[in-house]
Design a protein around this motif. Structure first.
Motif, PDB file in Angstrom:
ATOM      1  N   UNK A   1       5.736 -16.964  -1.302  1.00  0.00           N
ATOM      2  CA  UNK A   1       6.986 -17.562  -0.828  1.00  0.00           C
ATOM      3  C   UNK A   1       6.837 -17.953   0.642  1.00  0.00           C
ATOM      4  N   UNK A   2       6.241 -17.049   1.418  1.00  0.00           N
ATOM      5  CA  UNK A   2       6.022 -17.284   2.848  1.00  0.00           C
ATOM      6  C   UNK A   2       5.227 -18.575   3.076  1.00  0.00           C
ATOM      7  N   UNK A   3       4.125 -18.738   2.375  1.00  0.00           N
ATOM      8  CA  UNK A   3       3.296 -19.936   2.546  1.00  0.00           C
ATOM      9  C   UNK A   3       4.044 -21.175   2.071  1.00  0.00           C
TER      10      UNK A   3
ATOM     11  N   UNK B   1      14.059 -18.724  10.592  1.00  0.00           N
ATOM     12  CA  UNK B   1      14.591 -17.361  10.473  1.00  0.00           C
ATOM     13  C   UNK B   1      14.040 -16.647   9.251  1.00  0.00           C
ATOM     14  N   UNK B   2      13.989 -17.339   8.139  1.00  0.00           N
ATOM     15  CA  UNK B   2      13.412 -16.749   6.923  1.00  0.00           C
ATOM     16  C   UNK B   2      11.933 -16.441   7.115  1.00  0.00           C
ATOM     17  N   UNK B   3      11.206 -17.367   7.739  1.00  0.00           N
ATOM     18  CA  UNK B   3       9.776 -17.142   7.950  1.00  0.00           C
ATOM     19  C   UNK B   3       9.511 -15.940   8.850  1.00  0.00           C
TER      20      UNK B   3
ATOM     21  N   UNK C   1       7.293 -12.836   7.618  1.00  0.00           N
ATOM     22  CA  UNK C   1       6.106 -12.417   8.371  1.00  0.00           C
ATOM     23  C   UNK C   1       6.232 -10.957   8.805  1.00  0.00           C
ATOM     24  N   UNK C   2       7.421 -10.570   9.192  1.00  0.00           N
ATOM     25  CA  UNK C   2       7.648  -9.180   9.596  1.00  0.00           C
ATOM     26  C   UNK C   2       7.436  -8.247   8.413  1.00  0.00           C
ATOM     27  N   UNK C   3       7.997  -8.576   7.268  1.00  0.00           N
ATOM     28  CA  UNK C   3       7.858  -7.741   6.069  1.00  0.00           C
ATOM     29  C   UNK C   3       6.408  -7.685   5.599  1.00  0.00           C
TER      30      UNK C   3
ATOM     31  N   UNK D   1       6.459 -17.549  15.137  1.00  0.00           N
ATOM     32  CA  UNK D   1       7.595 -18.136  14.422  1.00  0.00           C
ATOM     33  C   UNK D   1       8.910 -17.855  15.146  1.00  0.00           C
ATOM     34  N   UNK D   2       9.014 -16.675  15.756  1.00  0.00           N
ATOM     35  CA  UNK D   2      10.214 -16.353  16.535  1.00  0.00           C
ATOM     36  C   UNK D   2      10.330 -17.299  17.729  1.00  0.00           C
ATOM     37  N   UNK D   3       9.192 -17.645  18.327  1.00  0.00           N
ATOM     38  CA  UNK D   3       9.197 -18.615  19.422  1.00  0.00           C
ATOM     39  C   UNK D   3       9.729 -19.960  18.931  1.00  0.00           C
ATOM     40  N   UNK D   4       9.272 -20.399  17.761  1.00  0.00           N
ATOM     41  CA  UNK D   4       9.775 -21.656  17.179  1.00  0.00           C
ATOM     42  C   UNK D   4      11.271 -21.567  16.927  1.00  0.00           C
TER      43      UNK D   4
END
Length: 164
Positions: free
Chosen positions: A9-11, A119-121, A125-127, A137-140
């Motif tokens: 899902x992440x990819x 936000x979902x990504x 990534x954290x999980x 991704x948080x920077x984005x």
């Protein structure tokens, strides 16, 4: 690609946002070209630069998982881009301030889509225990949200008033 777990899902969703960025970058350049306010033009230019940076980070992340960044086509952003073109570029708007107000509206709709995706990504990534990717991704996400806040300030700081 068959989806069987959170990493898939992440990819998949990273590819979707990469596609969204490609599409929104092009129309943001067009919006910049028809904007009247120099502050709005500058904000849109910064938006293009931010989108370009986001695409680079996304491509690096996706390739790091052995996938092709262009593996998905984002239908959601396709619709938002069509709306932006129809309402802010092609629409017969006779007042340049009114066009600027419409540009902000359309840009923010695209930004909100990206905010949701990033936000979902970050959560995925954290999980998945990918802290470096989550940080990128948080920077984005933060940059995109910052661009959205800039547009709100421009709208409430004079563009909407001038469009009245």
């Amino acid at each position: 690609m068959a989806i069987s777990n959170l990493k898939d899902i992440y990819i998949d969703q990273a590819q979707d946002i990469y596609s969204a960025c490609n599409q929104s970058e092009k129309v943001t350049r067009e919006l910049m070209n028809v904007a009247h306010s120099s502050d709005l033009k500058n904000a849109l230019k910064a938006g293009v630069e931010g989108i370009e940076e986001g695409k680079k980070m996304l491509a690096e992340i996706i390739k790091g998982h052995g996938a092709d960044p262009t593996g998905e086509f984002c239908k959601g952003m396709e619709g938002l881009v069509k709306e932006a073109k129809a309402h802010a570029i092609e629409e017969d708007i006779t007042d340049p301030d009114a066009r600027d107000a419409m540009i902000i509206t359309q840009y923010q709709r695209m930004a909100h889509y990206a905010i949701a995706g990033y936000g979902c990504l970050v959560a995925f990534a954290t999980r998945l225990d990918l802290p470096e990717e989550a940080k990128k991704l948080q920077t984005c996400l933060d940059e995109t949200a910052g661009g959205d806040r800039t547009m709100t300030k421009l709208a409430t700081g004079g563009i909407n008033e001038a469009a009245v």
